[in-house]
Design a protein around this motif. Structure first.
Motif, PDB file in Angstrom:
ATOM      1  N   GLU A  60       0.863  -1.159  -0.128  1.00 18.08           N
ATOM      2  CA  GLU A  60       0.108   0.116  -0.005  1.00 18.08           C
ATOM      3  C   GLU A  60       0.681   1.269  -0.158  1.00 18.08           C
ATOM      4  O   GLU A  60       0.611   2.204  -0.595  1.00 18.08           O
ATOM      5  N   ASP A  61       2.006   1.263   0.610  1.00 18.88           N
ATOM      6  CA  ASP A  61       2.821   2.265   0.629  1.00 18.88           C
ATOM      7  C   ASP A  61       4.206   2.178  -0.464  1.00 18.88           C
ATOM      8  O   ASP A  61       4.833   3.206  -0.469  1.00 18.88           O
ATOM      9  N   GLY A  62       4.056   1.303  -1.548  1.00 18.79           N
ATOM     10  CA  GLY A  62       5.009   1.220  -2.474  1.00 18.79           C
ATOM     11  C   GLY A  62       6.290   0.606  -2.025  1.00 18.79           C
ATOM     12  O   GLY A  62       7.250   1.023  -2.565  1.00 18.79           O
ATOM     13  N   PHE A  63       6.109  -0.211  -1.110  1.00 20.94           N
ATOM     14  CA  PHE A  63       7.400  -0.967  -0.758  1.00 20.94           C
ATOM     15  C   PHE A  63       7.518  -2.186  -0.998  1.00 20.94           C
ATOM     16  O   PHE A  63       6.402  -2.995  -0.503  1.00 20.94           O
ATOM     17  N   TYR A  64       8.559  -2.878  -1.460  1.00 23.16           N
ATOM     18  CA  TYR A  64       8.408  -4.320  -1.952  1.00 23.16           C
ATOM     19  C   TYR A  64       9.722  -5.057  -1.474  1.00 23.16           C
ATOM     20  O   TYR A  64      10.751  -4.684  -1.184  1.00 23.16           O
ATOM     21  N   LEU A  65       9.594  -6.556  -1.252  1.00 21.22           N
ATOM     22  CA  LEU A  65      10.696  -7.360  -0.909  1.00 21.22           C
ATOM     23  C   LEU A  65      10.204  -8.719  -1.219  1.00 21.22           C
ATOM     24  O   LEU A  65       9.290  -9.528  -0.719  1.00 21.22           O
ATOM     25  N   GLU A  66      10.588  -9.245  -2.626  1.00 17.35           N
ATOM     26  CA  GLU A  66       9.996 -10.405  -3.120  1.00 17.35           C
ATOM     27  C   GLU A  66      10.682 -11.648  -2.735  1.00 17.35           C
ATOM     28  O   GLU A  66      11.476 -12.257  -3.159  1.00 17.35           O
TER      29      GLU A  66
END
Length: 313
Positions: free
Chosen positions: A132-138
């Motif tokens: 939702e805040d535009g942060f990712y960790l795949e």
């Protein structure tokens, strides 16, 4: 903690194609001209089935789940990006960069694993609200784990946020090893989208494209960290990395025999010296994944979500 497992989860594709939402920062993806979507998917399924058969023949426990036509999830073949399974029964869900990749998350997969006797904690560790805040960790695309030595390696990118990575390391008691890795795209140096395309950590060795860590201090820091844990370092070139030679995974087969799993293109790109170095540690198992690599921009390691969950007696 064990570095390697005998059990993996794989998702069989039903509508595999190039995902336009991931192509914006996955520079390995290509359009295959002259092939219909049906032909691309059929080729991907054939490569997938051959790969699974090879793994099962050496004694790897592969849980195969069929993807569904709805919702549309062209990258479902790469489950390690959205989920990971840990020795204490924890299951972790990760925030995904591409909106259509978020649709890959499926509760029914946990039911299948529990039916197979795997023990799963009541509470999931869920980082997906970061989307939702535009942060990712795949997942174990962004994070390469040295479980035995309690370290987690991460090449920062639009798909690997530093603060989220540090939060993961604190939650699971890993020491973070943070750096940036680049590849040359049309003459420009651009961040590599996933750490697991440029490095692989096995029990007694590590395969890494050190040349893509442009900052010399960061490169030395990463190599020193691996050396400190007595890993034999096997260096690959950027050209070999582009053939997915960094995208490998060590698994345990029958009789505790260890296998290094990779694609045929990765295997072909290795020199005789590199193969000899690897074979001092492990048996190489490769399979052709040409269509999956071209359209998906990922390879053998990305297709396998390791299962470290405890199992009922």
């Amino acid at each position: 903690m064990n570095q390697t497992t005998n059990s993996i989860l794989m998702i069989r594709p039903v509508a595999f194609r190039m995902n336009e939402q991931t192509a914006v920062n996955n520079y390995y993806q290509k359009v295959l001209d002259g092939l219909s979507p049906e032909s691309v998917n059929a080729k991907a399924q054939e490569e997938f089935d051959t790969f699974v058969n090879k793994l099962r023949m050496v004694g790897v426990d592969v849980t195969v789940i069929d993807d569904t036509l709805e919702p549309s999830t062209p990258d479902s073949i790469f489950p390690n990006n959205w989920i990971s399974f840990h020795e204490n029964g924890d299951v972790v869900l990760y925030p995904m960069f591409a909106e259509n990749r978020r649709l890959e998350r499926r509760d029914d997969i946990l039911d299948v694993l529990e039916d197979k006797g795997f023990q799963i904690s009541d509470e999931l560790t869920d980082y997906t609200s970061a989307e939702e805040d535009g942060f990712y960790l795949e997942g174990t695309g962004s994070i390469v784990l040295d479980r035995e030595n309690g370290k987690a390696y991460c090449a920062l990118s639009p798909r690997a946020d530093e603060e989220l990575f540090i939060e993961f390391c604190e939650d699971f008691e890993f020491t973070p090893v943070i750096f940036e890795a680049f590849q040359t795209v049309d003459g420009e140096r651009k961040l590599i989208y996933h750490t697991n395309v440029m490095m692989c950590i096995a029990d007694t060795f590590a395969v890494i494209c050190a040349d893509c860590i442009d900052d010399k201090k960061e490169r030395k820091m990463v190599l020193d960290s691996l050396k400190a844990d007595q890993k034999e370092i096997i260096l690959i070139s950027e050209d070999q990395m582009n053939n997915f030679a960094g995208n490998m995974l060590e698994l345990v087969g029958s009789d505790e025999r260890r296998y290094l799993i990779m694609s045929a293109s990765a295997h072909k790109s290795l020199t005789k010296k590199q193969i000899a170095q690897l074979e001092e540690h492990i048996t190489i198992l490769s399979s052709s994944l040409d269509t999956i690599e071209a359209c998906g921009g990922g390879s053998a390691r990305c297709m396998m979500a390791e299962i470290f969950l405890p199992k009922n007696e």
